[in-house]
Design an enzyme around this catalytic site. Structure first.
Site, PDB file in Angstrom:
ATOM      1  N   ARG A  24      61.036  47.881  32.101  1.00 32.79           N
ATOM      2  CA  ARG A  24      60.478  46.894  31.159  1.00 32.79           C
ATOM      3  C   ARG A  24      60.933  47.171  29.723  1.00 32.79           C
ATOM      4  O   ARG A  24      60.173  47.024  28.771  1.00 32.79           O
ATOM      5  CB  ARG A  24      58.943  46.889  31.200  1.00 32.79           C
ATOM      6  CG  ARG A  24      58.334  46.415  32.494  1.00 32.79           C
ATOM      7  CD  ARG A  24      58.636  44.932  32.719  1.00 32.79           C
ATOM      8  NE  ARG A  24      57.878  44.397  33.844  1.00 32.79           N
ATOM      9  CZ  ARG A  24      58.249  44.497  35.117  1.00 32.79           C
ATOM     10  NH1 ARG A  24      59.394  45.086  35.420  1.00 32.79           N
ATOM     11  NH2 ARG A  24      57.514  43.993  36.080  1.00 32.79           N
ATOM     12  N   SER A  43      51.906  40.638  34.137  1.00 28.74           N
ATOM     13  CA  SER A  43      51.328  41.956  33.855  1.00 28.74           C
ATOM     14  C   SER A  43      51.120  42.113  32.355  1.00 28.74           C
ATOM     15  O   SER A  43      52.078  42.004  31.586  1.00 28.74           O
ATOM     16  CB  SER A  43      52.268  43.060  34.319  1.00 28.74           C
ATOM     17  OG  SER A  43      52.523  42.928  35.690  1.00 28.74           O
ATOM     18  N   GLU A  47      52.338  45.388  27.522  1.00 23.65           N
ATOM     19  CA  GLU A  47      53.704  44.984  27.834  1.00 23.65           C
ATOM     20  C   GLU A  47      54.061  43.668  27.136  1.00 23.65           C
ATOM     21  O   GLU A  47      55.211  43.436  26.753  1.00 23.65           O
ATOM     22  CB  GLU A  47      53.827  44.847  29.358  1.00 23.65           C
ATOM     23  CG  GLU A  47      55.228  45.028  29.893  1.00 23.65           C
ATOM     24  CD  GLU A  47      56.010  43.755  29.811  1.00 23.65           C
ATOM     25  OE1 GLU A  47      57.136  43.813  29.285  1.00 23.65           O
ATOM     26  OE2 GLU A  47      55.510  42.700  30.228  1.00 23.65           O
TER      27      GLU A  47
HETATM   28  N1  EPU Z   1      46.450  47.657  42.496  1.00 16.89           N
HETATM   29  C1  EPU Z   1      45.087  47.770  42.565  1.00 16.89           C
HETATM   30  N2  EPU Z   1      44.318  46.758  42.065  1.00 16.89           N
HETATM   31  C2  EPU Z   1      44.858  45.646  41.508  1.00 16.89           C
HETATM   32  C3  EPU Z   1      46.252  45.543  41.422  1.00 16.89           C
HETATM   33  C4  EPU Z   1      47.037  46.564  41.917  1.00 16.89           C
HETATM   34  O1  EPU Z   1      44.554  48.758  43.062  1.00 16.89           O
HETATM   35  O2  EPU Z   1      44.084  44.781  41.067  1.00 16.89           O
HETATM   36  C5  EPU Z   1      47.279  48.750  43.053  1.00 16.89           C
HETATM   37  C6  EPU Z   1      47.451  48.674  44.563  1.00 16.89           C
HETATM   38  O3  EPU Z   1      47.481  49.979  45.045  1.00 16.89           O
HETATM   39  C7  EPU Z   1      48.815  48.054  44.734  1.00 16.89           C
HETATM   40  C8  EPU Z   1      49.549  48.630  43.542  1.00 16.89           C
HETATM   41  O4  EPU Z   1      48.568  48.665  42.508  1.00 16.89           O
HETATM   42  O5  EPU Z   1      49.424  48.431  45.916  1.00 16.89           O
HETATM   43  C9  EPU Z   1      50.748  47.846  43.099  1.00 16.89           C
HETATM   44  O6  EPU Z   1      50.373  46.493  42.845  1.00 16.89           O
HETATM   45  P1  EPU Z   1      51.469  45.331  42.784  1.00 16.89           P
HETATM   46  O7  EPU Z   1      52.341  45.396  43.986  1.00 16.89           O
HETATM   47  O8  EPU Z   1      50.786  44.054  42.513  1.00 16.89           O
HETATM   48  O9  EPU Z   1      52.404  45.763  41.586  1.00 16.89           O
HETATM   49  P2  EPU Z   1      52.089  46.237  40.100  1.00 16.89           P
HETATM   50  O10 EPU Z   1      52.584  47.618  39.923  1.00 16.89           O
HETATM   51  O11 EPU Z   1      50.664  45.964  39.740  1.00 16.89           O
HETATM   52  C10 EPU Z   1      54.420  45.514  39.186  1.00 16.89           C
HETATM   53  C11 EPU Z   1      54.986  44.663  38.106  1.00 16.89           C
HETATM   54  C12 EPU Z   1      54.852  43.186  38.463  1.00 16.89           C
HETATM   55  C13 EPU Z   1      55.614  42.956  39.761  1.00 16.89           C
HETATM   56  C14 EPU Z   1      55.015  43.863  40.853  1.00 16.89           C
HETATM   57  C15 EPU Z   1      55.750  43.795  42.150  1.00 16.89           C
HETATM   58  C16 EPU Z   1      54.690  45.949  36.061  1.00 16.89           C
HETATM   59  C17 EPU Z   1      53.989  46.065  34.761  1.00 16.89           C
HETATM   60  N3  EPU Z   1      54.314  44.926  36.841  1.00 16.89           N
HETATM   61  O12 EPU Z   1      53.012  45.244  39.268  1.00 16.89           O
HETATM   62  O13 EPU Z   1      55.487  42.428  37.442  1.00 16.89           O
HETATM   63  O14 EPU Z   1      55.528  41.601  40.171  1.00 16.89           O
HETATM   64  O15 EPU Z   1      55.085  45.245  40.406  1.00 16.89           O
HETATM   65  O16 EPU Z   1      56.963  44.468  42.057  1.00 16.89           O
HETATM   66  O17 EPU Z   1      55.558  46.752  36.359  1.00 16.89           O
HETATM   67  C18 EPU Z   1      55.094  41.263  35.411  1.00 16.89           C
HETATM   68  O18 EPU Z   1      55.760  42.138  34.850  1.00 16.89           O
HETATM   69  O19 EPU Z   1      54.600  40.299  34.783  1.00 16.89           O
HETATM   70  C19 EPU Z   1      54.830  41.377  36.843  1.00 16.89           C
HETATM   71  C20 EPU Z   1      54.019  40.541  37.492  1.00 16.89           C
END
Ligand code: EPU
Length: 343
Positions: free
Chosen positions: A160, A235, A338
């Site tokens: 990012r 995010s 972010e």
């Molecule tokens: N999780 C929770 N609670 C929640 C959300 C997430 O416990 O409410 C935990 C779960 O363990 C889940 C893990 O977080 O397995 C990962 O969640 P998710 O797959 O939704 O990914 P993220 O790390 O929350 C990142 C990116 C997203 C991208 C997803 C998928 C960042 C800041 N965000 O989110 O990007 O779509 O991975 O690759 O790195 C964006 O930047 O706007 C965005 C949506």
């Protein structure tokens, strides 16, 4: 070029914040952009508006980058090299690539925003970042309208992050991005848990790029709010990266803490860092699904702050600060915002 007065920016930012631009101009060519840069000293650049939180009216001239067009620079049997002007909508571009059987962007389906801003925060999802397929970024320096061209390496891409968020912040306008995509033997990235599950659920053993894109669209729709219905900027925070020492302590206290072990500089265990999903931290402290007046934390993904209708930018910013403080007090982790906060 038609400079308009007192234009609401509500439709121009995915958070749907209703602030006004004192003056507004939509620019559809590099030539016209050069003219504007030469004559106006105080400008505010607006693209897809998908990674910003507007907190007040904009007194500068708002320059909406609306330069369209996709061209094929070169292709052979295996690869295609494209240059895409910055005003193209990101997802429409991805859909077009899939229709042409150009591979590489399928995991980045349904990300809001325009092509021109994709390199700034190095958009990423489901194991792919846009830096993996960018060959070149072109644009103009704001102070003298001169053209620049950076190779992928010169963009200093990171999680990012890029040169455009650092040394070149507020100094350049990106006018086009060039990509190298595959035409056959696509390198699919399907090992992200949710993608695998979705493909298995549909009995797909040898997925095409379209299958992967469909899976990503399904996952995003099931977790992330549609900005057309509920204002949001994806995010809101970055996933924090912590040291192994800190991680071990946290894991003792929270044995189910999810994590991604990040790349080490060498192979000794102590150099590993741990990226912790901020969504988990926010959910653990109880903010998930909570509503505060017209803003809140999304019920299905705690990393996403939402505007239910008429929230002001400062309402969302106050909520973000409250979350940051709670996370700091509870886990001693500093959550970094972010989204660009426009003050
Ligand atoms: N999780 C929770 N609670 C929640 C959300 C997430 O416990 O409410 C935990 C779960 O363990 C889940 C893990 O977080 O397995 C990962 O969640 P998710 O797959 O939704 O990914 P993220 O790390 O929350 C990142 C990116 C997203 C991208 C997803 C998928 C960042 C800041 N965000 O989110 O990007 O779509 O991975 O690759 O790195 C964006 O930047 O706007 C965005 C949506």
């Amino acid at each position: 070029m038609n400079i308009q007065q007192n234009i609401s920016l509500k439709a121009y930012n995915t958070f749907g914040i209703d602030v006004f631009a004192k003056r507004f101009v939509s620019v559809d060519s590099v030539y016209n952009l050069q003219k504007i840069l030469a004559q106006e000293k105080n400008i505010f650049l607006l693209s897809g508006g998908s990674n910003m939180l507007l907190t007040q009216n904009i007194n500068k001239l708002v320059v909406y980058i609306n330069i369209k067009g996709i061209s094929v620079d070169f292709e052979n049997e295996n690869e295609v090299f494209l240059t895409v002007n910055s005003g193209e909508n990101w997802h429409e571009f991805v859909v077009w690539c899939i229709s042409q059987n150009y591979g590489g962007l399928e995991n980045l389906s349904l990300i809001p925003g325009h092509v021109g801003t994709s390199p700034i925060q190095n958009i990423g999802a489901y194991g792919v970042e846009v830096k993996d397929v960018i060959t070149k970024v072109e644009g103009l320096y704001i102070n003298n309208s001169k053209k620049f061209q950076f190779t992928n390496k010169e963009c200093n891409f990171d999680y990012r992050n890029s040169i455009f968020k650092n040394e070149l912040k507020d100094k350049v306008v990106i006018t086009s991005v060039s990509f190298k995509l595959s035409k056959k033997q696509h390198q699919l990235h399907t090992n992200y848990g949710a993608i695998e599950q979705q493909l298995t659920a549909k009995n797909i053993i040898n997925p095409t790029i379209k299958d992967v894109s469909d899976a990503v669209i399904y996952i995003r729709k099931s977790k992330l709010p549609d900005p057309k219905k509920i204002g949001n900027s994806g995010s809101f925070f970055k996933n924090p990266v912590i040291s192994s020492e800190k991680f071990i302590k946290l894991q003792e206290k929270y044995p189910t803490i999810p994590f991604y072990k990040t790349e080490a500089n060498n192979n000794t265990a102590s150099t590993f860092s741990y990226k912790i999903p901020a969504g988990w931290l926010i959910e653990t402290v109880g903010f998930k699904g909570k509503r505060f007046g017209d803003c809140g934390v999304h019920e299905k993904q705690a990393l996403v702050l939402v505007n239910y209708n008429n929230a002001q930018g400062n309402d969302i910013l106050s909520l973000a600060k409250k979350i940051q403080k709670t996370i700091l007090d509870t886990f001693e982790i500093k959550l970094e915002i972010e989204v660009n906060i426009i003050k």
